[in-house]
Design a protein around this motif. Structure first.
Motif, mmCIF file in Angstrom:
data_model
loop_
_atom_site.group_PDB
_atom_site.id
_atom_site.type_symbol
_atom_site.label_atom_id
_atom_site.label_comp_id
_atom_site.label_asym_id
_atom_site.label_seq_id
_atom_site.Cartn_x
_atom_site.Cartn_y
_atom_site.Cartn_z
ATOM 1 N N ASP A 162 0.825 -1.208 0.000
ATOM 2 C CA ASP A 162 0.000 0.000 0.000
ATOM 3 C C ASP A 162 0.854 1.250 0.000
ATOM 4 O O ASP A 162 0.514 2.255 -0.647
ATOM 5 C CB ASP A 162 -0.928 0.004 1.213
ATOM 6 C CG ASP A 162 -1.999 -1.056 1.115
ATOM 7 O OD1 ASP A 162 -2.061 -1.719 0.062
ATOM 8 O OD2 ASP A 162 -2.764 -1.237 2.073
ATOM 9 N N GLU A 163 1.972 1.225 0.737
ATOM 10 C CA GLU A 163 2.827 2.404 0.790
ATOM 11 C C GLU A 163 3.546 2.629 -0.535
ATOM 12 O O GLU A 163 3.822 3.772 -0.916
ATOM 13 C CB GLU A 163 3.827 2.252 1.935
ATOM 14 C CG GLU A 163 3.150 2.396 3.301
ATOM 15 C CD GLU A 163 3.974 1.785 4.418
ATOM 16 O OE1 GLU A 163 4.987 1.138 4.120
ATOM 17 O OE2 GLU A 163 3.592 1.962 5.584
ATOM 18 N N HIS A 179 1.159 4.487 -2.598
ATOM 19 C CA HIS A 179 1.170 5.895 -2.191
ATOM 20 C C HIS A 179 2.340 6.628 -2.844
ATOM 21 O O HIS A 179 2.195 7.765 -3.313
ATOM 22 C CB HIS A 179 1.274 5.989 -0.672
ATOM 23 C CG HIS A 179 0.000 5.621 0.023
ATOM 24 N ND1 HIS A 179 -0.326 6.068 1.289
ATOM 25 C CD2 HIS A 179 -1.046 4.851 -0.356
ATOM 26 C CE1 HIS A 179 -1.496 5.583 1.648
ATOM 27 N NE2 HIS A 179 -1.945 4.832 0.665
ATOM 28 N N ALA A 220 -6.763 7.306 4.447
ATOM 29 C CA ALA A 220 -6.324 6.201 3.587
ATOM 30 C C ALA A 220 -7.499 5.347 3.137
ATOM 31 O O ALA A 220 -7.536 4.858 1.998
ATOM 32 C CB ALA A 220 -5.300 5.352 4.329
ATOM 33 N N SER A 230 -5.876 1.232 -2.269
ATOM 34 C CA SER A 230 -5.215 -0.009 -1.913
ATOM 35 C C SER A 230 -5.650 -1.132 -2.848
ATOM 36 O O SER A 230 -6.824 -1.249 -3.191
ATOM 37 C CB SER A 230 -5.545 -0.392 -0.467
ATOM 38 O OG SER A 230 -5.052 -1.683 -0.166
ATOM 39 N N HIS A 279 -5.723 -4.165 -2.011
ATOM 40 C CA HIS A 279 -6.361 -5.193 -1.191
ATOM 41 C C HIS A 279 -7.841 -4.838 -1.057
ATOM 42 O O HIS A 279 -8.267 -4.182 -0.114
ATOM 43 C CB HIS A 279 -5.711 -5.273 0.192
ATOM 44 C CG HIS A 279 -4.246 -5.567 0.143
ATOM 45 N ND1 HIS A 279 -3.285 -4.573 0.045
ATOM 46 C CD2 HIS A 279 -3.569 -6.736 0.153
ATOM 47 C CE1 HIS A 279 -2.082 -5.116 0.026
ATOM 48 N NE2 HIS A 279 -2.226 -6.425 0.086
#
Length: 712
Positions: free
Chosen positions: A465-466, A469, A631, A637, A639
């Protein structure tokens, strides 16, 4: 280069569109570079003038919407046929039959374009049989046994096929026009008075498409001479005389011929092929949203980190988790400004990501740029005119085509194996790869070197996820602010600001329209005295209660949107009714926040407290102060829970539990705050564990046991 400030985008509203402002319907009278002048549909004496900035702000504030092509012949006809229904409102058999009819029409058009002629009669009947087998994938297979059910469709008759084709073209190629519907006996065409005469008429009329290029007046004299000659022979033989056509009747036979067939016959097939070929050599794209290109971009995280020199600094645990991760980004870029309008991450290409990118393109994304820590806001949002995609499975799926159709966006797929037909998205990926590498190498590596005593091998906690970003931040802060030769030295951000102020753009859908197109449909909802409850939230109105009093206990379809729980749509008599909640929930509350609040309530064993709404709002405020809501609301994301998983989660959290709100909550919801992320400061440091909102909750013993729905 100085970064320009975006104030507003010019909204395109045509003379055939409906503009709804403060629940009143208007049409455009005139417009200029500063103002639009409107007139009420039901009161021609009432006029109103709004500036481009006022219209843009009204659309963002949900006070105005634009219904494109509302006053066109095709739009009126579609509303008369099916109203405001979408494909999901019809049975699967009806939709399957409509798609089958559409494929036959596409086969017919392809045949006409390749052969420069229109098949008729028995020839068309034979082709329909062949195409029917090809479309349904049963060509060459054995026939099913007589005691087995057959789910294939038989080929339509020539007469029925021409009726489908006429309906399809008159409704601007909307597939919903091919859905089965009852018409009654229909119109009975007048029989031809004399078949022998009609045969001569048709023979002479078809000679209009010849290299001699005869005129219609000359052919009318020819057919009269033929009839006169035949009648002399018939009079001597004592037979019935033939009939001579009138001018309009004869010219109608010529007009019935396909235009490409006439041009190919009079000017040659080469000229017809060049004249009707789609112009793909040059791109005169000026308006934002005029042409938007979609494509999938594959990123191997391990390869990227190795090239950047970061892979060796990660712990073995992180390396093991990232070694097999391959991310796919469904990306949309505007051809006029090179501005990236959407970036949706997924672990494999699918139609859900494409539809999510379409919705992201038409939604406000400034909160996403804030979430990833970008200094440049992600301001691009537009309803595109035409979208260009490849021929991959996610783009040719029925769900993707339906979403683009409902958004009134033309979907075009250039031939496979020709990436030059989509030059803007192909060049974007090559450019982004260099920017991403530079971003990782210059930002992450320097931050590691500055720390000195930081043990990256033991504490690196970068997650997938990061990385997403970081990709979005690189697009907002680097790519959008990088001058490019394709824009004559301008940046995509400044080009978007300048062109949206200079050219009209199509209005983005309202919250109700987004819920109607991208929302989730739930069946079997009952209207009670408290209205309809969905995810534990009560929705009610006077209109809903009047339906309950009139129809009693019936089950209805409900549609909701995960990013806005303030209202739902209820299908009543084929039409969708918007119903607001009765507990004062605003449009900022998302489904993820509401699930988190419910889980906290159950885990704390507070299900029987008096003010459950206060307790749940308090949990949402805690989530927002911790920075996790930003977020969740961004929705970037990869997911993503499945539809089945969301259904089980709803059963586990809300079904069988008493969710009652006696009154509106006195507590107010806080604004969304950002969590403390070291990546925004250019550092690689350990971060706190993030809450998994959509995971299965740990519920105390007060909840009834249900092993079938305990996990998903």
């Amino acid at each position: 280069m100085t970064m320009l400030e975006h104030k507003y985008s010019r909204i395109e509203i045509g003379l055939r569109d409906r503009f709804v402002y403060n629940s009143n319907n208007y049409v455009v009278i005139s417009y200029d570079d500063r103002y639009y002048r409107f007139q009420k549909e039901d009161d021609v004496h009432f006029e109103m003038r709004l500036s481009h900035e006022e219209i843009y702000q009204a659309i963002l504030d949900q006070k105005a919407t634009v219904s494109y092509d509302y006053h066109t012949k095709s739009g009126s006809k579609m509303r008369q046929i099916i109203g405001d229904k979408v494909l999901a409102d019809f049975s699967d058999d009806f939709v399957k039959l409509a798609r089958y009819r559409e494929h036959l029409i596409l086969k017919y058009e392809q045949y006409c374009a390749e052969n420069f002629r229109t098949p008729r009669g028995q020839e068309l009947e034979g082709l329909l049989k062949t195409w029917s087998l090809q479309v349904q994938g049963v060509e060459g297979k054995r026939k099913s046994r007589c005691d087995k059910t057959n789910d294939t469709f038989g080929p339509p008759t020539v007469k029925s096929f021409h009726r489908y084709l006429k309906e399809f073209l008159s409704c601007e190629r909307d597939m919903r026009s091919l859905l089965p519907r009852h018409h009654g006996p229909g119109y009975r065409h007048q029989a031809i008075e004399c078949p022998e005469s009609y045969q001569i008429w048709l023979e002479v009329a078809r000679s209009y498409a010849s290299r001699r290029r005869p005129s219609k007046a000359f052919l009318l004299k020819v057919v009269h001479a033929r009839i006169f000659e035949e009648n002399e022979k018939r009079s001597q033989a004592g037979l019935k005389l033939l009939l001579a056509p009138k001018r309009k009747r004869f010219e109608s036979l010529i007009k019935a011929m396909d235009e490409i067939e006439v041009v190919a016959g009079r000017d040659g097939p080469a000229f017809a092929r060049a004249y009707y070929k789609s112009k793909m050599a040059g791109y005169d794209i000026e308006r934002p949203g005029q042409r938007v290109e979609f494509d999938d971009w594959n990123v191997d995280l391990m390869t990227l980190l190795v090239e950047c020199g970061i892979w060796g600094k990660l712990s073995p645990v992180v390396q093991a988790n990232l070694q097999k991760v391959r991310l796919w980004f469904c990306t949309a870029v505007d051809a006029a400004t090179r501005y990236v309008l959407a970036l949706k991450a997924t672990f494999e290409p699918n139609s859900v990501a494409v539809i999510g990118a379409l919705e992201m393109m038409m939604s406000d994304k400034t909160h996403i740029s804030q979430t990833v820590g970008a200094k440049t806001p992600w301001i691009g949002l537009v309803r595109p005119e035409t979208a260009y995609t490849d021929n991959g499975g996610p783009y040719i799926s029925d769900a993707t085509r339906d979403a683009f159709m409902l958004c009134k966006v033309d979907l075009t797929r250039p031939p496979a194996g020709h990436p030059e037909k989509r030059p803007f998205i192909e060049s974007l990926f090559k450019t982004l790869s260099g920017y991403i590498l530079a971003f990782f190498d210059g930002g992450t590596q320097s931050s590691v070197a500055k720390k000195g005593d930081y043990n990256a091998e033991a504490n690196a906690t970068l997650t997938v996820d990061e990385f997403v970003h970081l990709f979005i931040r690189a697009i907002c802060d680097i790519y959008h602010n990088q001058p490019t030769a394709r824009l004559n030295g301008n940046t995509p951000h400044n080009a978007w600001v300048e062109k949206t102020s200079q050219y009209n753009t199509r209005a983005v859908p309202s919250r109700n329209e987004l819920r109607h197109i991208f929302g989730t449909t739930v069946d079997n909802k009952k209207i009670t005295s408290a209205g309809i409850t969905n995810w534990g939230v009560p929705y009610n109105s006077e209109v809903l209660q009047s339906v309950r009093r009139a129809k009693g206990k019936q089950l209805y379809k409900v549609r909701y949107h995960q990013n806005c729980l303030s209202a739902i749509s209820v299908q009543i008599d084929g039409k969708w009714l918007t119903v607001n909640n009765t507990i004062g929930m605003d449009h900022t509350v998302t489904l993820a926040e509401w699930i988190y609040a419910r889980k906290q309530l159950l885990q704390a064993n507070q299900e029987k407290v008096k003010d459950q709404l206060v307790a749940m709002y308090t949990a949402i405020n805690d989530l927002r102060r911790a920075g996790e809501s930003a977020a969740l609301r961004a929705g970037i994301s990869p997911h993503m829970p499945t539809a089945h998983g969301m259904k089980l989660l709803a059963q586990q959290l809300f079904e069988g539990h008493d969710v009652q709100f006696s009154q509106r909550a006195d507590i107010e919801l806080d604004d969304v705050e950002l969590s403390d992320d070291p990546l925004r400061r250019g550092q690689v440091m350990p971060i706190a564990h993030r809450t998994s909102v959509l995971a299965a909750p740990e519920i105390p013993a007060v909840v009834e046991d249900n092993d079938d729905h305990s996990q998903f």
